[in-house]
Design a protein around this motif. Structure first.
Motif, short mmCIF file in Angstrom:
data_model
loop_
_atom_site.label_atom_id
_atom_site.label_comp_id
_atom_site.label_asym_id
_atom_site.label_seq_id
_atom_site.Cartn_x
_atom_site.Cartn_y
_atom_site.Cartn_z
N CYS A 394 -2.96 2.73 -11.31
CA CYS A 394 -1.87 1.94 -11.03
C CYS A 394 -2.94 0.83 -9.91
O CYS A 394 -4.17 0.44 -10.24
CB CYS A 394 -1.82 2.43 -9.99
SG CYS A 394 -2.78 2.64 -8.41
N HIS A 396 -4.59 0.39 -6.95
CA HIS A 396 -5.36 0.89 -6.14
C HIS A 396 -6.43 1.34 -7.10
O HIS A 396 -6.61 2.41 -7.96
CB HIS A 396 -4.87 1.93 -5.09
CG HIS A 396 -3.63 1.84 -4.64
ND1 HIS A 396 -3.34 3.24 -4.28
CD2 HIS A 396 -3.24 1.08 -3.51
CE1 HIS A 396 -1.80 2.07 -3.36
NE2 HIS A 396 -2.11 1.25 -3.36
N ILE A 426 2.28 1.54 -4.02
CA ILE A 426 1.70 1.32 -5.48
C ILE A 426 2.84 0.76 -6.01
O ILE A 426 2.53 -0.24 -7.32
CB ILE A 426 1.98 2.32 -6.46
CG1 ILE A 426 2.38 3.66 -6.40
CG2 ILE A 426 0.01 2.96 -5.37
CD1 ILE A 426 2.62 4.53 -6.85
ZN ZN Z 1 -2.80 4.37 -6.43
#
Ligand code: ZN
Ligand code: ZN
Ligand code: ZN
Ligand code: ZN
Ligand code: ZN
Length: 443
Positions: A394, A396, A426
């Motif tokens: 994702c 992040h 996300i």
């Molecule tokens: Zn994430």
């Protein structure tokens, strides 16, 4: 008669004739339409076929303009097309202080010795500018380099030397005894003669006002200009290890064990202390990392051979015999080279990273969960600058080096997300931050 004068006065060969036309002896030869033999003689004396007269003509162009077809052809045959290239190489080597290459070129093509740059600088001017040692200056004079040549500002090489290094030894000694160079010639001397096409080894049978007669092994006799004739010095037989070799630049005796770096390869290529100091200094700070002048192996500054250090300490200014080209002591210099080299490496490293960032292209797959395409595939961590390539996660991203968590798309930290256009969720596609053009955390 003009040729005899030039034989006796090396360096006058490229002088301009009076009258404002800017013609050299070669121009006149072109005008009168001489044969290849005369051009050979002029070449031997160091005539430069690239000099242009007031009308912008080279001698060859002048011959053509005056319908001297044979002379124009003779110019091409005698001087060859590589002549301007060789002269450029010579001047470049001298300019950057690579006098090992200068000597190499002059040995192969001794007729290039009077080559002048557009600004009128000769190899001697450059040697003086770089503060070369007396031994090397003497060597250049012996090769026929003429200290009387002036640059476009009217300066001779000695004037350049005086301006740059008022305390240089050559100013006290060399200028007066320029005649010393050939005075040592006598009948019976073993000599080497550098000609445009060959190097002769033989014995002097006659020394006259116009030149020197040299008889080679095969019994042939050659008439040579005195300044072309170098006495062959016998190597001292004491301490083989310590002397026993000649400096490849200035021909002064030096140690056989003289190597710049432990990684030196190939035939031994010893240099004397003076020439090594000049070489090292000329490389700093632009030509780092320091490499051997000959085999181009990198010099290992932490493991300089002990013998090299001894010899360098002897000549290194101030205090040594070399002129004060630098106020740094040898060890300050070595440290400075190391620091600069490291800076260079870092700079080169940053450049490579930026190159990677600029050319990484978009991620091959869309960023997971927010399904965003077109985000650059490589990002530098906004905290420590380490490069991270997108795989399949994702948005992040947690940096493995500094543990900073940031958004791969907008490059903001979590708390820099405002919940609007920049939302940490996300599934939210933040605005794509442009390609990074700086590495965070560097200087
Ligand atoms: Zn994430
Ligand atoms: Zn030397
Ligand atoms: Zn080497
Ligand atoms: Zn980091
Ligand atoms: Zn974001």
């Amino acid at each position: 008669a003009a040729l005899d004068f030039c034989q006796a006065h090396p360096g006058t060969i490229n002088n301009r004739k009076g009258g404002g036309m800017g013609n050299t002896l070669l121009h006149q030869a072109a005008f009168w339409g001489v044969d290849a033999g005369t051009l050979e003689t002029l070449k031997e004396l160091g005539a430069n076929p690239d000099l242009r007269n007031a009308e912008g003509q080279t001698p060859a162009e002048m011959a053509e303009a005056h319908g001297r077809v044979h002379t124009a052809a003779a110019f091409a045959a005698v001087f060859g097309e590589e002549d301007p290239v060789a002269r450029l190489r010579l001047l470049r080597a001298a300019k950057v202080g690579d006098f090992a290459q200068v000597v190499q070129i002059l040995r192969a093509q001794p007729h290039l010795v009077h080559t002048q740059s557009l600004a009128g600088w000769t190899v001697l001017h450059q040697a003086c500018y770089h503060g070369c040692g007396c031994q090397f200056l003497r060597r250049l004079l012996a090769l026929g380099a003429c200290p009387a040549l002036r640059d476009a500002n009217g300066q001779t090489c000695w004037e350049v030397l005086r301006e740059r290094f008022p305390e240089h030894q050559a100013l006290a000694t060399l200028i007066q005894d320029t005649a010393v160079v050939t005075a040592s010639l006598a009948a019976g001397s073993r000599v080497t003669v550098g000609l445009a096409h060959a190097t002769l080894v033989g014995e002097v049978t006659r020394v006259g006002p116009g030149g020197v007669t040299v008889v080679t092994e095969d019994g042939q006799s050659h008439e040579c200009a005195a300044w072309r004739v170098l006495p062959t010095k016998e190597l001292a037989e004491v301490d083989e290890e310590d002397i026993g070799a000649r400096c490849l630049i200035c021909d002064a005796p030096t140690t056989q064990l003289w190597v710049l770096g432990r990684a030196c390869q190939g035939e031994p290529h010893p240099m004397c202390g003076e020439c090594t100091v000049n070489f090292l200094w000329s490389q700093y700070p632009l030509n780092l990392p320091l490499k051997c002048s000959q085999c181009k192996q990198e010099v290992d500054l932490d493991n300089l051979p002990q013998r090299l250090l001894w010899h360098l300490t002897d000549v290194w200014p101030p205090g040594g015999t070399q002129c004060p080209i630098t106020s740094q002591s040898l060890f300050e210099f070595i440290e400075a080279v190391k620091t600069k080299t490291a800076e260079r490496r870092d700079a080169a490293g940053v450049e490579a990273l930026l190159e990677l960032l600029a050319t990484c292209g978009p991620t091959t797959a869309a960023i997971k969960y927010c399904n965003l395409s077109g985000c650059p595939s490589v990002r530098a961590c906004p905290h420590c600058g380490i490069l991270i390539e997108y795989e399949s996660q994702c948005k992040h991203m947690t940096c493995v080096a500094c543990n900073t968590t940031f958004c791969f798309i907008c490059l903001r930290l979590r708390n820099e997300h405002d919940g609007g256009r920049y939302n940490w969720s996300i599934s939210h596609a933040c605005p794509i931050a442009p390609l990074q053009t700086e590495i965070p955390g560097q200087g």
